[in-house]
Design an enzyme around this catalytic site. Structure first.
Site, PDB file in Angstrom:
ATOM      1  N   GLN A   1      43.192  21.066  25.978  1.00 16.23           N
ATOM      2  CA  GLN A   1      43.729  19.854  25.148  1.00 16.23           C
ATOM      3  C   GLN A   1      43.366  20.132  23.755  1.00 16.23           C
ATOM      4  O   GLN A   1      42.038  20.116  23.469  1.00 16.23           O
ATOM      5  CB  GLN A   1      42.999  18.658  25.729  1.00 16.23           C
ATOM      6  CG  GLN A   1      43.706  17.212  25.197  1.00 16.23           C
ATOM      7  CD  GLN A   1      43.058  16.110  25.728  1.00 16.23           C
ATOM      8  OE1 GLN A   1      41.799  16.198  26.545  1.00 16.23           O
ATOM      9  NE2 GLN A   1      43.322  14.989  25.528  1.00 16.23           N
ATOM     10  N   GLY A   2      44.360  20.074  22.766  1.00 21.66           N
ATOM     11  CA  GLY A   2      43.794  19.940  21.347  1.00 21.66           C
ATOM     12  C   GLY A   2      43.976  18.590  20.900  1.00 21.66           C
ATOM     13  O   GLY A   2      45.318  18.319  20.121  1.00 21.66           O
TER      14      GLY A   2
ATOM     15  N   SER B   1      40.890  16.022  19.469  1.00 20.61           N
ATOM     16  CA  SER B   1      39.844  15.908  18.541  1.00 20.61           C
ATOM     17  C   SER B   1      39.766  16.961  17.156  1.00 20.61           C
ATOM     18  O   SER B   1      40.168  18.210  17.590  1.00 20.61           O
ATOM     19  CB  SER B   1      38.655  15.823  19.210  1.00 20.61           C
ATOM     20  OG  SER B   1      38.756  14.626  20.118  1.00 20.61           O
TER      21      SER B   1
ATOM     22  N   GLU C   1      44.119  10.266  30.851  1.00 19.42           N
ATOM     23  CA  GLU C   1      42.734  10.957  30.952  1.00 19.42           C
ATOM     24  C   GLU C   1      41.620   9.819  30.926  1.00 19.42           C
ATOM     25  O   GLU C   1      40.585  10.339  31.673  1.00 19.42           O
ATOM     26  CB  GLU C   1      42.480  11.565  29.614  1.00 19.42           C
ATOM     27  CG  GLU C   1      41.315  12.163  29.389  1.00 19.42           C
ATOM     28  CD  GLU C   1      40.995  12.576  27.494  1.00 19.42           C
ATOM     29  OE1 GLU C   1      40.305  13.482  27.730  1.00 19.42           O
ATOM     30  OE2 GLU C   1      41.821  12.297  26.656  1.00 19.42           O
TER      31      GLU C   1
ATOM     32  N   SER D   1      35.832   7.145  22.367  1.00 18.57           N
ATOM     33  CA  SER D   1      34.448   6.396  22.687  1.00 18.57           C
ATOM     34  C   SER D   1      34.524   5.299  23.174  1.00 18.57           C
ATOM     35  O   SER D   1      35.564   4.383  22.996  1.00 18.57           O
ATOM     36  CB  SER D   1      33.536   6.629  21.315  1.00 18.57           C
ATOM     37  OG  SER D   1      34.161   5.516  20.411  1.00 18.57           O
ATOM     38  N   ASN D   2      33.294   4.837  23.919  1.00 27.34           N
ATOM     39  CA  ASN D   2      33.279   3.482  24.667  1.00 27.34           C
ATOM     40  C   ASN D   2      33.588   2.262  23.629  1.00 27.34           C
ATOM     41  O   ASN D   2      34.195   1.274  23.849  1.00 27.34           O
ATOM     42  CB  ASN D   2      32.112   3.466  25.537  1.00 27.34           C
ATOM     43  CG  ASN D   2      32.339   4.129  26.755  1.00 27.34           C
ATOM     44  OD1 ASN D   2      33.171   4.874  26.960  1.00 27.34           O
ATOM     45  ND2 ASN D   2      31.176   4.102  27.622  1.00 27.34           N
ATOM     46  N   GLU D   3      32.855   2.359  22.371  1.00 28.59           N
ATOM     47  CA  GLU D   3      33.122   1.705  21.319  1.00 28.59           C
ATOM     48  C   GLU D   3      34.637   1.281  20.986  1.00 28.59           C
ATOM     49  O   GLU D   3      34.894   0.140  20.782  1.00 28.59           O
ATOM     50  CB  GLU D   3      32.223   2.001  20.053  1.00 28.59           C
ATOM     51  CG  GLU D   3      30.688   2.109  20.347  1.00 28.59           C
ATOM     52  CD  GLU D   3      30.069   3.413  20.934  1.00 28.59           C
ATOM     53  OE1 GLU D   3      29.065   3.274  21.391  1.00 28.59           O
ATOM     54  OE2 GLU D   3      30.963   4.191  21.280  1.00 28.59           O
TER      55      GLU D   3
END
Length: 397
Positions: free
Chosen positions: A126-127, A129, A244, A382-384
């Site tokens: 997977q590309g 980030s 995902e 991220s969870n945030e």
């Protein structure tokens, strides 16, 4: 929702258990229980076994070679495989790209790539980030410029899991700088053997190197490798991320981890006492089990929506947040349960095999799993960021 299995579902569970007992190699089980040390060949071997049975792509429709299992069947299959210590199904081709191609890809792309995912000819990574564009994915800068029948790709991707094994990468690239950032992103399929592609490993805190940087320098990608429409990649990326994030929750891995933790807690220590009898430890264990039961219910709701070809919204983010917290808590409590045996007393303990140098077998993987899974709350959004999505969606801010 009725959480009791029907007779047919119980029969399917028995079929899965019998299949695993007869076909899951013990050497893969030993590696799978530790979730570490599996090689590319190990994954390919298990994928081939599942593909021969017709169970590799449990979430795909039969017209594309899938098993077309319903939500409960997929839940049972995942749960039984993880409890048995089977290697995980590498998700990038099966669980991520496959559904995107089936919904948005051309007939030519479906005919070419879907069979190759199933038979193992292609290993996808997977590309998404980039440095400075992880959770804020719309800030990505990897650029693809149209040049006749090709795109010329330049830029960098990071945290590319298992990219060292991959021969193909599905990639978000910037094809326009006009308007909103999200409106200028496209979804490209890139052959990793193309000149100009370079993979560089990133060594993690546990000593492993399962993630990578991928660099693109004037990489020529055929226009026919564009999925869907140019500048519509953000739509496809969001669809993929819901799959995902559901997968990251890892209900099956959490169940297997909790079972292992209970076994350790029931062992007697040197004073002939069992850790499970400690009130503080038992209370933490009970809270974990309650949270996991609640997460399983949410998981069934989200997977049911995906089975109906709906892209889940806030529920997917909720599942990602809670699932990663539970798995990290299981890792932390397991590390506590094995005590000093979980400590890597020498550098070799976290270099490569991630095994403790002394102590019982059940302690050997505790530190490696704990350190490696710290990243769960970061990748996939991220969870945030997920909490912000939940707030905006549920409160209609």
């Amino acid at each position: 929702m009725n959480l009791e299995y029907s007779d047919a579902q119980k029969a399917f569970r028995d079929e899965v258990r019998a299949f695993l007992a007869d076909n899951l190699p013990e050497r893969l089980t030993d590696k799978g229980r530790g979730m570490r040390g599996l090689t590319k060949a190990d994954h390919e071997e298990w994928h081939a076994i599942l593909h021969k049975k017709g169970w590799l792509a449990a979430n795909w429709p039969k017209e594309h070679g899938g098993a077309a299992f319903d939500a409960i069947q997929r839940h049972i299959l995942e749960d039984e495989m993880t409890r048995a210590g089977a290697p995980r199904i590498v998700p990038f081709g099966i669980a991520m790209l496959g559904p995107v191609l089936q919904k948005f890809g051309s007939k030519e792309q479906q005919d070419r790539y879907l069979p190759r995912i199933l038979n193992g000819d292609d290993w996808w990574c997977q590309g998404y980030s980039e440095p400075g564009a992880g959770s804020d994915l719309a800030s990505l800068r990897c650029e693809a410029v149209r040049d006749g029948d090709h795109y010329i790709v330049n830029g960098q991707k990071t945290w590319t899991t298992l990219g060292q094994h991959a021969n193909m990468i599905f990639c978000l690239v910037r094809t326009s700088k006009e308007g909103k950032p999200q409106a200028g992103i496209s979804f490209l399929l890139i052959d990793m053997d193309t000149p100009g592609v370079e993979v560089r490993p990133i060594v993690l805190i546990d000593g492993g190197a399962e993630v990578n940087e991928v660099w693109f320098s004037d990489v020529r990608v055929p226009v026919e490798n564009l999925v869907g429409e140019e500048n519509k990649g953000w739509t496809y990326a969001k669809y993929l991320l819901t799959h995902e994030r559901t997968n990251i929750a890892g209900v099956g891995f959490a169940n297997a981890g909790l079972d292992s933790l209970k076994r350790i807690a029931r062992l007697e220590d040197d004073g002939d006492r069992k850790l499970i009898e400690n009130p503080h430890f038992a209370a933490r264990l009970a809270r974990l089990e309650i949270d996991l039961m609640a997460m399983e219910t949410t998981n069934l709701r989200v997977v049911s929506a995906a089975a109906a070809r709906q892209a889940p919204g806030a529920e997917s983010s909720m599942l990602k947040v809670k699932g990663t917290i539970i798995r990290q808590e299981i890792n932390a409590l397991t590390k506590t349960a094995v005590g000093p045996y979980a400590m890597p007393f020498q550098s070799e303990a976290v270099d490569g095999a991630n095994e403790a140098p002394v102590g019982p077998d059940h302690a050997a993987k505790a530190t490696g799993a704990y350190l490696n899974n710290r990243k769960l709350s970061i990748y996939g959004g991220s969870n945030e960021v997920q909490r912000t999505i939940i707030a905006k969606t549920m409160l209609e801010l």
